[in-house]
Enzyme design. Sequence first.
Site, PDB file in Angstrom:
ATOM      1  CB  CYS A   2      -0.870  -0.061   1.324  1.00  0.00           C
ATOM      2  SG  CYS A   2      -1.701  -1.478   1.653  1.00  0.00           S
ATOM      3  CB  ILE A  53      -2.095  -8.439  -0.987  1.00  0.00           C
ATOM      4  CG1 ILE A  53      -1.704  -7.476  -1.771  1.00  0.00           C
ATOM      5  CG2 ILE A  53      -1.391  -9.818  -1.105  1.00  0.00           C
ATOM      6  CD1 ILE A  53      -1.937  -7.667  -3.368  1.00  0.00           C
ATOM      7  N   GLY A 372      13.776 -12.118  -8.214  1.00  0.00           N
ATOM      8  CA  GLY A 372      15.019 -12.786  -7.612  1.00  0.00           C
ATOM      9  C   GLY A 372      16.012 -11.425  -7.255  1.00  0.00           C
TER      10      GLY A 372
END
Length: 641
Positions: A2, A53, A372
């Site tokens: 957020c 989420i 990654g």
Amino acid sequence: MCGLLGVLTSTGTDAAGVDLVSSAMHCMRHRGPDEPGTWHDDDVIYGFNRLSIIDIEHSHQPLRWGPPENPTRYALTFNGEIYNYLELRAELSREHGAEFLTEGDGEPIVAAFHYWGTDAVRRLRGMFAFAIWDTDTRELFVARDPFGIKPLFIATGPGGTAFGSEKKSLLELTGLIGIGTDLDPRATEHYTVLQYVPEPETLHRDIRRVESGCYATLSPGTAPKVTRYFTPRFAVEPFAPRSEASRYQEIAEALEDSVAKHMRADVTVGSFLSGGIDSTAIAALAMRHNPNLITFTTGFEREGYSEVDVAAESAAAIGARHVVKVVGPEEFAASIPEIVWYLDDPVADPALVPLYFVAKEARKHVKVVLSGEGADELFGGYTIYREPLSLKPFEYLPKSVRRAAGALSEKIPDGTRGKSLLHRGSMTLEERYYGNARSFGDAQLRAVLRDFRPEWTHTDVTAPIYAQSEGWDPVARMQHLDLFTWLRGDILVKADKITMANSLELRVPFLDSEVFAVAEKLPLEQKITKDTTKYALRKSLEGIVPGHVLHRAKLGFPVPLRHWLRGTELFDWAHLQIAESETDHILNKAAITAMLNEHREGKSDHSRRLWTVLIFMVWHGIFVEKRIVPQIAEPTYPVDL
């Protein structure tokens, strides 16, 4: 994930201040288009934009929590994800009787703070920047995650302290808290040398950043008191006989556990995928938890500058659905003002542009991606980390001989074989290694900067960091330096700002406390050899990463910048930026124009130096001159991902 904004006032809140904070939240609506919110009491104003989420139907912010006797004692505003939130909830309930009204990861932060105090930040496994206001003690506690994955800007003036996820929102509050908007010449010089603004600086003198691994406490009318709670240390443990296999297994298990926890979400999770080992390892492990994983990569409309084919082969090998975005030079150049606006401060990394486009493409399909970042810093992945091996013979020479070799190198014509080796071998590690980026040397800076100060160059930033690693092996010292400079100044800034520009949450499983716990113990020979980098990581990923990637050299997202600045693709654009920029008081534009012409004629490769000053000019045009006005669209994305 957020965007947060808050003000702790010195004189109390009023309706005008609340309205101003609410208005300033619009500058970072992209960070949380799902749900805006505000909250205030007599001393604090919170603003919040939510990207939902976890526990989508609940866990609204700003969030109130407290013990049973005072259930609304604390007010939380929080950006990030806590991946061990389920374990924390269980422990807090079992040992302290904590009660929770949501299923999200915000309440455990506040409960942990209530029961464990400031030690709570050491128990959080995740990425975060948050503020907790204690309505009883009238104290504010703000904190940032150990590696600096999530940003947190802060500014203090006579009217109070403002803090937030993006600097542009704090710039909207300068009148409320009483700070100026003057630029910081020291930070400007640091940027020109390093290609990013090092923490805790920003290009605005009165706005700083809470550093990675730090928290701050303050009360109305007081300045923040900052405390460092995490300092990464490479506490090397030599491998015992016959222990190699178990150590490699330990790395694999830590990474697999991290990926599993980073997959926790109530929305669809995808993965970025280049042609390298790091993103391929993350995607391969993520497939174990989501067989329908979608992977994303990007490339360019120029042969030899694309990882697309290798990434597609990797996706096919692990069985992932794969999406590709190809970027041309016209859209590359057209996107730059918008990207720089999202950045807040300039970052002269051309890989920002392909990242922007692949993030935009990914957001059409998913709401969260894994990536990654951090593997190179933790496991020894940069080719430059092998330099101490090639320069080791110089360590046996007296200092006077090394200095003489350096003086000799100055007389050797540029391009002569061995010149660079003599020059770098004559210097100490502290003198030659600035971190993974350096655009300008001192002589070049004198030509380009109007107000060059030699005391403001790289050692101003790197010397205190090197002092922390005295006595370590040279590769560990380089890793340590990059954790405090390149990683949090470039890699994580672009990872956060550019994905959030597209309302996309990016998660980085390598930058996890448990993964670091195994990486920090690796001896030099398990990181760097004469033939490869990330040796132990590669060994631990045998059987997980496809063979065509396992021993492939690092490339990342190579950008054809050198070629484009010499041709019609970017030369005219660059020339126009120099001509129109109102930075004559900061930069010597004649010297920069000469540099551009030299580059076009093929006399020298000035591409990275040119990119550094060009991005600064665009930044200055947006945030200082107001001459450049990027077209920022309202975020509109699928809601059912």
